[in-house]
Each structure stands twice: as C-alpha cells, then as structure tokens.
Design a protein around this motif. Structure first.
Motif, PDB file in Angstrom:
ATOM      1  N   GLY A  58      -2.388  -9.320   9.876  1.00  0.00           N
ATOM      2  CA  GLY A  58      -2.469 -10.182   8.700  1.00  0.00           C
ATOM      3  C   GLY A  58      -2.564  -9.448   7.384  1.00  0.00           C
ATOM      4  O   GLY A  58      -2.505 -10.073   6.318  1.00  0.00           O
ATOM      5  N   LYS A  59      -2.708  -8.131   7.417  1.00  0.00           N
ATOM      6  CA  LYS A  59      -2.794  -7.363   6.182  1.00  0.00           C
ATOM      7  C   LYS A  59      -1.417  -7.248   5.530  1.00  0.00           C
ATOM      8  O   LYS A  59      -0.389  -7.365   6.193  1.00  0.00           O
ATOM      9  CB  LYS A  59      -3.378  -5.975   6.462  1.00  0.00           C
ATOM     10  CG  LYS A  59      -4.816  -6.008   6.979  1.00  0.00           C
ATOM     11  CD  LYS A  59      -5.289  -4.632   7.372  1.00  0.00           C
ATOM     12  CE  LYS A  59      -6.759  -4.615   7.748  1.00  0.00           C
ATOM     13  NZ  LYS A  59      -7.101  -5.515   8.853  1.00  0.00           N
ATOM     14  N   ALA A  60      -1.416  -6.986   4.238  1.00  0.00           N
ATOM     15  CA  ALA A  60      -0.176  -6.917   3.472  1.00  0.00           C
ATOM     16  C   ALA A  60       0.205  -5.465   3.194  1.00  0.00           C
ATOM     17  O   ALA A  60      -0.640  -4.568   3.195  1.00  0.00           O
ATOM     18  CB  ALA A  60      -0.323  -7.675   2.153  1.00  0.00           C
ATOM     19  N   ILE A  67      -7.429  -5.786   2.836  1.00  0.00           N
ATOM     20  CA  ILE A  67      -6.359  -6.783   2.761  1.00  0.00           C
ATOM     21  C   ILE A  67      -4.971  -6.166   2.828  1.00  0.00           C
ATOM     22  O   ILE A  67      -3.980  -6.896   2.921  1.00  0.00           O
ATOM     23  CB  ILE A  67      -6.481  -7.651   1.497  1.00  0.00           C
ATOM     24  CG1 ILE A  67      -6.264  -6.820   0.228  1.00  0.00           C
ATOM     25  CG2 ILE A  67      -7.819  -8.367   1.470  1.00  0.00           C
ATOM     26  CD1 ILE A  67      -6.143  -7.660  -1.033  1.00  0.00           C
ATOM     27  N   GLU A  85      -8.644 -18.187   4.496  1.00  0.00           N
ATOM     28  CA  GLU A  85      -8.489 -18.895   5.765  1.00  0.00           C
ATOM     29  C   GLU A  85      -8.464 -20.404   5.591  1.00  0.00           C
ATOM     30  O   GLU A  85      -7.955 -21.122   6.467  1.00  0.00           O
ATOM     31  CB  GLU A  85      -9.630 -18.505   6.710  1.00  0.00           C
ATOM     32  CG  GLU A  85      -9.607 -17.043   7.103  1.00  0.00           C
ATOM     33  CD  GLU A  85     -10.844 -16.644   7.885  1.00  0.00           C
ATOM     34  OE1 GLU A  85     -10.950 -17.046   9.060  1.00  0.00           O
ATOM     35  OE2 GLU A  85     -11.692 -15.941   7.328  1.00  0.00           O
ATOM     36  N   ASN A 100       6.159 -12.641   4.673  1.00  0.00           N
ATOM     37  CA  ASN A 100       4.776 -12.964   4.314  1.00  0.00           C
ATOM     38  C   ASN A 100       3.800 -11.799   4.504  1.00  0.00           C
ATOM     39  O   ASN A 100       2.640 -12.009   4.828  1.00  0.00           O
ATOM     40  CB  ASN A 100       4.284 -14.183   5.107  1.00  0.00           C
ATOM     41  CG  ASN A 100       4.896 -15.482   4.619  1.00  0.00           C
ATOM     42  OD1 ASN A 100       5.266 -15.603   3.464  1.00  0.00           O
ATOM     43  ND2 ASN A 100       5.025 -16.447   5.508  1.00  0.00           N
ATOM     44  N   SER A 101       4.278 -10.580   4.299  1.00  0.00           N
ATOM     45  CA  SER A 101       3.346  -9.447   4.365  1.00  0.00           C
ATOM     46  C   SER A 101       3.541  -8.480   3.209  1.00  0.00           C
ATOM     47  O   SER A 101       2.961  -7.398   3.228  1.00  0.00           O
ATOM     48  CB  SER A 101       3.518  -8.691   5.689  1.00  0.00           C
ATOM     49  OG  SER A 101       4.774  -8.048   5.745  1.00  0.00           O
ATOM     50  N   ASP A 153     -11.826  -6.961   8.108  1.00  0.00           N
ATOM     51  CA  ASP A 153     -11.307  -8.151   7.435  1.00  0.00           C
ATOM     52  C   ASP A 153     -11.273  -8.007   5.926  1.00  0.00           C
ATOM     53  O   ASP A 153     -10.489  -8.689   5.253  1.00  0.00           O
ATOM     54  CB  ASP A 153     -12.144  -9.376   7.810  1.00  0.00           C
ATOM     55  CG  ASP A 153     -11.880  -9.848   9.231  1.00  0.00           C
ATOM     56  OD1 ASP A 153     -10.860  -9.426   9.807  1.00  0.00           O
ATOM     57  OD2 ASP A 153     -12.692 -10.627   9.752  1.00  0.00           O
ATOM     58  N   SER A 196       0.911 -15.972   0.984  1.00  0.00           N
ATOM     59  CA  SER A 196       1.632 -17.229   1.162  1.00  0.00           C
ATOM     60  C   SER A 196       2.510 -17.439  -0.061  1.00  0.00           C
ATOM     61  O   SER A 196       2.017 -17.785  -1.140  1.00  0.00           O
ATOM     62  CB  SER A 196       0.660 -18.405   1.324  1.00  0.00           C
ATOM     63  OG  SER A 196       1.370 -19.636   1.443  1.00  0.00           O
ATOM     64  N   ARG A 198      -4.370 -13.640   3.365  1.00  0.00           N
ATOM     65  CA  ARG A 198      -2.968 -13.493   3.739  1.00  0.00           C
ATOM     66  C   ARG A 198      -2.103 -13.855   2.542  1.00  0.00           C
ATOM     67  O   ARG A 198      -2.564 -14.481   1.568  1.00  0.00           O
ATOM     68  CB  ARG A 198      -2.618 -14.371   4.943  1.00  0.00           C
ATOM     69  CG  ARG A 198      -2.790 -15.864   4.715  1.00  0.00           C
ATOM     70  CD  ARG A 198      -2.456 -16.674   5.961  1.00  0.00           C
ATOM     71  NE  ARG A 198      -2.736 -18.087   5.789  1.00  0.00           N
ATOM     72  CZ  ARG A 198      -1.891 -18.962   5.245  1.00  0.00           C
ATOM     73  NH1 ARG A 198      -0.694 -18.557   4.806  1.00  0.00           N
ATOM     74  NH2 ARG A 198      -2.215 -20.241   5.128  1.00  0.00           N
ATOM     75  N   LYS A 240     -10.586 -13.759   5.939  1.00  0.00           N
ATOM     76  CA  LYS A 240      -9.367 -12.976   6.005  1.00  0.00           C
ATOM     77  C   LYS A 240      -8.397 -13.504   4.965  1.00  0.00           C
ATOM     78  O   LYS A 240      -8.310 -14.718   4.728  1.00  0.00           O
ATOM     79  CB  LYS A 240      -8.755 -13.059   7.397  1.00  0.00           C
ATOM     80  CG  LYS A 240      -9.568 -12.374   8.477  1.00  0.00           C
ATOM     81  CD  LYS A 240      -8.881 -12.444   9.826  1.00  0.00           C
ATOM     82  CE  LYS A 240      -7.638 -11.559   9.865  1.00  0.00           C
ATOM     83  NZ  LYS A 240      -7.091 -11.460  11.241  1.00  0.00           N
TER      84      LYS A 240
END
Length: 480
Positions: A274-276, A179, A14, A299-300, A176, A7, A5, A3
């Motif tokens: 967790g997707k953007a 993204i 992960e 954070n998305s 997953d 940052s 994410r 997955k």
C-alpha cells in the motif's frame, strides 16, 4: 496509525478521508551523527505540536549497501528507531534515497564501489551545486550508473540500487506510518547535462550579448551572478531561458529517467503493501523546466517535485523572485493535472533565519493551499523553530477531511482561517496552533459540532469537526 494510500490525485486514509500533509525534511548529512538527525523524542514532539504530520527522512545508498550486495541491517535498524519515534507522535514518514553530487566521496549518496569516474576530475566550486557542471568525473560516474554498467562483482549499478531499495521495502513492509519511498533525490543526467548547459549558454549569450565562456564565468562569480539574475527576474525572459533547456531535459527524462523508474517500480511492486513511490523529476525541473515524467494509473505513484529560486544556497535572499517561483509552481500544477496524481512538494525553501524569507515562504504556502498539495519544507536545523518560515508553517490546515475538500486558506495578516467542504457523516480533523484561543462557539454558531485535543509539548492541537449528514459547509475561524 491509519494506513495511507493514493486515490486519484489525493491521499486518503483507511476511512476514505482526504489527507493533507504539512511536513519537513530530516536529511542529516553529517557522518558524525551517523547521517541521522539528532534530537530524539523531543524533536518529534516539537514537530507534532507545531503542526507537522509528515517527514521526508533522508537515507543514503552508501549506508544501506556499503559493499556490493551487502545490506547494513544495523543501519536500517537505526533508521527504524527514528520512524518508531515519529509514530509515537502521529508523524508519517517517506524515505528519501538522498544524493548530492552523486557520491559520498564528493557529497553524499553512492558508495565508493559504485563510482566509476574513469580517472577524470571532480572540481569543487564555490557554490556546491555548480560542481555538477564543471566535473567530468561526476558526469562519467552518472553515465555508468544510468547505463547499468557492472560493478566489480559483475552486477549492474542500477541492479544494485534496486536491490538496496528491495531490502529497504522488506524491512519497512509492516511500518504503517511509512507511506512511501522517494526513489532518488534530484536525478542528474550526467554528461547529457552539457547539452542542457550549452543550450542555455547559447540562448542567454545572444540575449545578453556575451560569449558562452563569458556567461559561464559570470555565473560562477557571485557579484556578476546577482546582476545576471536581476535580468532574469522578468517573466518572459526567464520563461524563454527555460524553453531553451526543455528539449534536452525532457529527453533525459523520457529516454533515461522514465525507464529507470519503471524498473524500480516493477522490482518493488510486491513489496509496497500500500505504500507509494515518490517520483522526482530531473534536477533542472527544480527551477521550472516542465517535466516529461510518465505516471501509470496503478494508484501507487506520487509526484514529488522540488521548487527553488535561482538564488538558493546563496546569501542573497533579498534577490528571491516571486515571478520565477510563480512560473515554477504553475508548471508543477500543469504536470499534476496531466498526470492525475498527488503532489508532495518534496523540497522548497532553504530559507533559514533571514527576515526577508517570511514573505516568500507565505508565497509558497499560498500555492500549496490553493492546489491542495502536501509539502515537506527543506529543511530542519537546530534553530528552525525560531525562523520566519517556521512561523509561516505553524498555521491551521485540514489534516483529514471526511467529505470533499473544496478549498482552504489561512490569512496570516488577519489570522482568519476559511475552510469549505462538502461533509459526509463523520468527523474531520483540523490542526490549529494556539488551540486554546479557538472558541468552539464559533463552530456551534455555524451549525457544527466540535471538540478539541491539545498536543503535548506546546500550544498546538487538533480541532475535530463532526457532521451528521451531507452538507456544504463554509467555516470561518478566528485564530488567535
């Protein structure tokens, strides 16, 4: 698949490794193909072995919501089948709600029931995108959309649009390798565009000593347009033209586009897993107008600008200007530094098979590498893999760095690849074309343990570099 994410200003997996995406658009516009790029499993295998690890996959509002409130789950299932093929070859995807000229009836995008043109004309131009500027019906339809005016069922148009996105997000909640979601392709301001156009005509008319009507006629005439573009190749002149456009473009983004994105983000917040969310600036930012988008620190969010030269979609590739593109790409970098979010250069190119485009493709990639951006080239077509740009993109690059990536660069002239990073204990992943030509002894001589894995269907593969401790590393590899 890992997955992903967001940052800060980068993507991480992960394990916290920094990820770089080298991607391409699969945005099919032919209804005969159900608006899905043909090619099947073999296409995704080819993409992976040529070093791609990300797809910007086009979907369409009229296909998702063909009638007010009615979601076509069968269509989403057909999209999901493509995403599963991508996952089989370790390809990530973000879904792009694509539109050109707002509506499916004029180009692609909105369903007929969401088009309120007030009976005004749509005027088709020789260059498809110029229709944006000469079509009052399109302007009014966009105005009604941005105002959230009601459709026939009494529900607002942007409310319907959010509902469509919520259905998409729910459908792909557990996918997953998806993204994120590109909320709208190249947002256009509607009637407000006339203010932008008039600002340009006013400035450029004074600069070139012609009336606004004469200047517009020059722009719509292919031969005259090329002479005009030659005068805009000088950096200061081009920058001044963009400055004339900037106040009205930024007013649209501030007053209309930012609130729209905030509404979409609020409505999708609990469905992201967790997707953007990929945010595009106004279509006018494609040519270097600074964006006024705002990014919250949740954070998305990803900045997904496009970068095109003024001769895009014409046959005048010899007239591409590195000066104009350099300006645009530096503006994108400045926006990223202010926002503190990752950049995926969502569209660039449209270069096809013309030999002149090799050098300009390399120019783009120099900026991508220097800024540690991800990118999705526009776009795949059946002859893509034999094109000059495909050769440029089929290059070594770091897919996942276990540590802090300092810099990387590939020199196609010498076939030298340089990678500098501060390692953490663990393994980093580098894509390499023509993997068999890489001698692991090169890495052993530089104090690194390495292994390699070929990808099926071609000559490309992955180089795994393992470090036992923290250290500053500068690697030099001869590729080929």
């Amino acid at each position: 698949m890992d997955k992903m994410r967001v940052s800060g200003d980068r993507f991480v997996n992960e394990r916290g490794e920094q990820v770089i995406f080298n991607g391409i658009n699969l945005v099919e516009k032919d209804p005969a193909n159900d608006m899905i790029t043909p090619g099947g499993d073999r296409l995704y295998e080819q993409l992976a072995t040529h070093g791609f690890n990300l797809i910007r996959f086009g979907i369409y509002w009229n296909k998702v919501e063909p009638a007010p409130g009615q979601i076509d789950m069968a269509y989403l299932g057909r999209v999901a089948a493509q995403i599963q093929l991508a996952a089989r070859h370790e390809l990530y995807v973000f879904l792009d709600m694509h539109q050109d000229l707002y509506a499916a009836k004029w180009g692609d995008g909105a369903p007929d029931w969401a088009v309120q043109d007030d009976g005004l004309a749509f005027n088709r131009s020789g260059l498809w995108s110029d229709s944006y500027f000469i079509s009052p019906g399109l302007h009014h339809a966009q105005d009604h959309f941005w105002a959230n005016d009601p459709a026939s069922d009494g529900v607002g148009l942007t409310d319907h649009y959010l509902h469509a996105w919520q259905a998409i997000a729910k459908y792909f909640l557990e996918a997953d390798n998806v993204i994120g979601f590109d909320l709208m392709n190249e947002p256009f301001p509607g009637s407000q565009a006339q203010e932008i156009v008039q600002a340009v005509l006013g400035y450029a008319g004074q600069r070139f000593q012609v009336t606004p009507d004469q200047l517009m006629a020059m722009w719509l005439d292919d031969t005259a347009k090329q002479k005009l573009l030659a005068q805009l190749n000088e950096g200061d002149t081009y920058s001044a033209v963009l400055q004339a456009m900037t106040p009205a473009v930024q007013a649209f983004e501030t007053q209309t586009l930012n609130p729209f994105y905030e509404k979409m983000a609020a409505g999708l917040h609990d469905l992201l897993n967790g997707k953007a969310l990929f945010l595009e600036s106004s279509v006018f930012a494609n040519i270097g107008v600074p964006s006024a988008l705002t990014f919250t620190a949740d954070n998305s969010l990803v900045y997904a600008p496009h970068a095109y030269d003024l001769v895009v979609d014409t046959n005048h590739f010899e007239s591409y200007s590195t000066a104009r593109l350099d300006h645009s790409l530096k503006v994108i970098r400045a926006t990223q530094e202010k926002a503190g979010v990752p950049v995926v250069l969502g569209e660039w190119g449209a270069y096809f098979n013309q030999p002149e485009t090799k050098a300009i493709s390399e120019f783009h990639i120099q900026h991508v590498e220097a800024n540690q951006w991800s990118q999705t080239y526009w776009s795949y077509y059946p002859e893509f893999f034999s094109s000059p740009t495909a050769a440029v993109l089929d290059r070594p690059y770091p897919q996942a760095i276990n540590g802090d990536l300092r810099r990387y660069r590939y020199d196609p002239a010498t076939q030298q690849f340089e990678l500098a990073f501060k390692t953490l204990p663990g393994t980093s992943r580098i894509f390499v074309p023509h993997l068999a030509t890489v001698e692991l002894s090169q890495l052993a001589a530089q104090g690194m343990r390495a292994d390699k894995r070929a990808l099926p269907g071609g000559t490309g593969g992955v180089l795994f570099i393992t470090a036992d401790r923290e250290q500053e590393v500068v690697l030099h590899l001869q590729i080929g």
